[in-house]
Enzyme design. Structure first.
Site, mmCIF file in Angstrom:
data_model
loop_
_atom_site.group_PDB
_atom_site.id
_atom_site.type_symbol
_atom_site.label_atom_id
_atom_site.label_comp_id
_atom_site.label_asym_id
_atom_site.label_seq_id
_atom_site.Cartn_x
_atom_site.Cartn_y
_atom_site.Cartn_z
ATOM 1 N N SER A 55 -5.833 30.035 -6.304
ATOM 2 C CA SER A 55 -6.251 31.245 -7.019
ATOM 3 C C SER A 55 -7.302 31.009 -8.085
ATOM 4 O O SER A 55 -7.968 31.947 -8.497
ATOM 5 C CB SER A 55 -5.029 31.904 -7.640
ATOM 6 O OG SER A 55 -4.508 31.078 -8.653
ATOM 7 N N HIS B 53 -2.200 35.253 -1.898
ATOM 8 C CA HIS B 53 -3.574 35.697 -2.150
ATOM 9 C C HIS B 53 -4.358 35.918 -0.848
ATOM 10 O O HIS B 53 -5.581 35.859 -0.852
ATOM 11 C CB HIS B 53 -4.328 34.692 -3.017
ATOM 12 C CG HIS B 53 -4.033 34.821 -4.484
ATOM 13 N ND1 HIS B 53 -4.493 35.865 -5.253
ATOM 14 C CD2 HIS B 53 -3.311 34.037 -5.315
ATOM 15 C CE1 HIS B 53 -4.079 35.716 -6.498
ATOM 16 N NE2 HIS B 53 -3.360 34.618 -6.571
ATOM 17 N N LYS C 249 0.434 42.019 -4.552
ATOM 18 C CA LYS C 249 -1.017 41.862 -4.659
ATOM 19 C C LYS C 249 -1.693 42.864 -3.710
ATOM 20 O O LYS C 249 -1.647 44.059 -3.965
ATOM 21 C CB LYS C 249 -1.403 40.403 -4.406
ATOM 22 C CG LYS C 249 -0.911 39.498 -5.544
ATOM 23 C CD LYS C 249 -1.407 38.079 -5.496
ATOM 24 C CE LYS C 249 -1.045 37.328 -6.763
ATOM 25 N NZ LYS C 249 0.009 36.322 -6.607
HETATM 26 C C1 LIG Z 1 1.207 35.812 -7.289
HETATM 27 C C2 LIG Z 1 1.769 34.635 -6.598
HETATM 28 C C3 LIG Z 1 3.146 34.431 -6.542
HETATM 29 C C4 LIG Z 1 4.117 35.313 -7.264
HETATM 30 O O1 LIG Z 1 4.302 36.499 -6.580
HETATM 31 P P1 LIG Z 1 5.294 37.598 -7.210
HETATM 32 O O2 LIG Z 1 5.696 38.421 -6.059
HETATM 33 O O3 LIG Z 1 4.499 38.330 -8.245
HETATM 34 O O4 LIG Z 1 6.434 36.842 -7.813
HETATM 35 C C5 LIG Z 1 3.617 33.355 -5.808
HETATM 36 N N1 LIG Z 1 2.773 32.501 -5.202
HETATM 37 C C6 LIG Z 1 1.443 32.666 -5.253
HETATM 38 C C7 LIG Z 1 0.548 31.691 -4.550
HETATM 39 C C8 LIG Z 1 0.899 33.716 -5.960
HETATM 40 O O5 LIG Z 1 -0.417 33.866 -6.033
#
Ligand SMILES: *Cc1c(COP(=O)(O)O)cnc(C)c1O
Length: 419
Positions: free
Chosen positions: A209, A237, A268
């Site tokens: 990210s 992502h 997301k």
């Molecule tokens: C955003 C993210 C998470 C966390 O996801 P949530 O559903 O908000 O807990 C986990 N792993 C990665 C790679 C992320 O980018």
């Protein structure tokens, strides 16, 4: 009784502020969207994970309302006691078929009849797949490794993996090995180091990210095959917009049937509310339902979120328009920023980091850009390596061409002013 720790906390908080590590939360006075209200001002938003612009999409709001009416507000239970509605099972099978589409025969039926076991499985030639929901992807990762791997096993993890993978791995008793970010020679060395373990599990983010780099899943799967390892990908992502049909990095690399475990978030691109899942070989999911602690001991996903998530995936199956718009925005912004002389790490992902280097300059530029009406945030050490400060922008399908042009102009102006 509180005096002692209070003094320590106050001192530590002051220290964080002094070091510039104190995190400030800027309240929005609008819905999450391509345009948001920040401190009384409408600005273009370049820092949400709202890749497909669905966070305030009326179709999802409507689906959530409908689920509220039909299924109620909350579940007040964990899944195995009385927290499972048809809605949850339907969403699980929808995620499974989205990530593992079955080739339909002429009659429109899958080539294999999935057994009745859990009711949400999909079978392809590589075997059966199933999905289990969690309250978040953080929980999906937190509840995964401990169930599968014990002291005789090795988990081999990319050094830049998300915090939730790191924490999940820590909860297991497996041997922990780390390889340099996307470095296949180093991964191979770790696989050799772990050759006497019972199982080897490679764990990686699908997309990293801070850089927008993709994990080379084809090469990772080749190594996994060579050294008899399982592959786990956290595709938070990527799900919804990477790959021809939005099935994520495994689709992009043509390894959908070779990645054993995929975790991901609904928080997301898939609407942005909350919730996560693990989609994996059916036996793995069956065991997670038995033993995964965040699943067993934390409440069921709220019906409104499950209903809207279902609508999101249906929307993405019906049309690739949002994906295409996102890719067009990303391609234009990357190319135009490059033409203006900004350093952008090579990728085609919607995470577009603008490399600045110096942390103070990056922060100053972000302030100027915000004053120009473009909301961005600077990232510096320890979130990224020392001397690699950057302004990380994220593209969204609902950004317009004039938003993007305004963003490039703001970057150019900030660059000129900061030098
Ligand atoms: C955003 C993210 C998470 C966390 O996801 P949530 O559903 O908000 O807990 C986990 N792993 C990665 C790679 C992320 O980018």
């Amino acid at each position: 009784m509180y005096t002692k720790i209070k003094d320590t906390l106050l001192a530590e908080l002051a220290e964080l502020k002094e070091q510039g590590l104190y995190k400030v939360e800027v309240p929005l006075s609008s819905a999450q969207s391509a345009h948001i209200d920040v401190e009384g001002k409408r600005v273009v938003n370049l820092c949400a994970n709202n890749y497909l612009g669905l966070a305030d999409d009326p179709r999802l709001v409507e689906a959530a309302k409908k689920a509220l009416d039909e299924w109620g507000f909350g579940m007040a239970s964990v899944r195995f006691i009385c927290g499972t509605q048809d809605l949850h099972k339907t969403l699980e099978s929808k995620i499974t078929s989205f990530l593992h589409p079955v080739v339909q025969d002429e009659g429109g039926r899958p080539p294999f009849e999935p057994p009745a076991l859990a009711g949400s499985q999909v079978q392809d030639e590589g075997g059966q797949w199933d999905t289990i929901l969690y309250s978040s992807c953080f929980d999906a990762n937190g509840g995964l490794f401990e169930v599968l791997c014990g002291p005789d096993d090795a988990i081999i993890s990319d050094e830049l993996n998300h915090a939730s993978i790191i924490d999940g791995v820590r909860l297991s008793k497996a041997k922990r090995l780390r390889y340099r970010n996307r470095d296949m020679a180093d991964l191979e060395a770790r696989l050799i180091e772990a050759k006497d373990c019972r199982y080897r599990l490679i764990a990686t983010d699908g997309v990293f990210s801070m850089d927008g780099y993709l994990a080379p899943l084809d090469e990772i799967c080749d190594l996994a095959e060579k050294y008899d390892a399982l592959v786990m990908v956290d595709d938070s992502h990527a799900v919804g917009f990477v790959g021809q049909n939005g099935a994520g990095t495994p689709e992009r690399y043509g390894v959908q049937d070779r990645v054993d475990i995929i975790t991901g978030t609904l928080g997301k691109a898939l609407g942005g509310a909350s919730g996560g899942y693990t989609c994996a070989r059916a036996e793995i999911v069956e065991m997670l339902r038995q033993k995964s602690r965040p699943y067993l001991f934390s409440n069921s996903l709220a019906p409104s979120i499950a209903g809207a998530a279902l609508a999101t995936i249906e929307l993405l199956e019906q049309s690739g328009d949002l994906r295409e718009k996102l890719h067009a925005n990303t391609a234009w912004f990357r190319a135009e920023m490059g033409r203006q002389g900004f350093e952008i790490p090579e990728s085609d992902h919607a995470i577009v980091p603008v490399m600045i280097g110096d942390a103070v300059k990056a922060a100053k530029m972000a302030d100027i850009i915000l004053a120009e009406g473009i909301y961005v945030r600077a990232f510096s050490y320890p979130v990224v390596p020392q001397g690699k400060a950057r302004i990380r922008t994220q593209m969204s399908a609902t950004l317009t061409q004039s938003d993007l042009e305004a963003a490039v102009a703001a970057f150019a102006k900030a660059c000129e002013q900061v030098g």
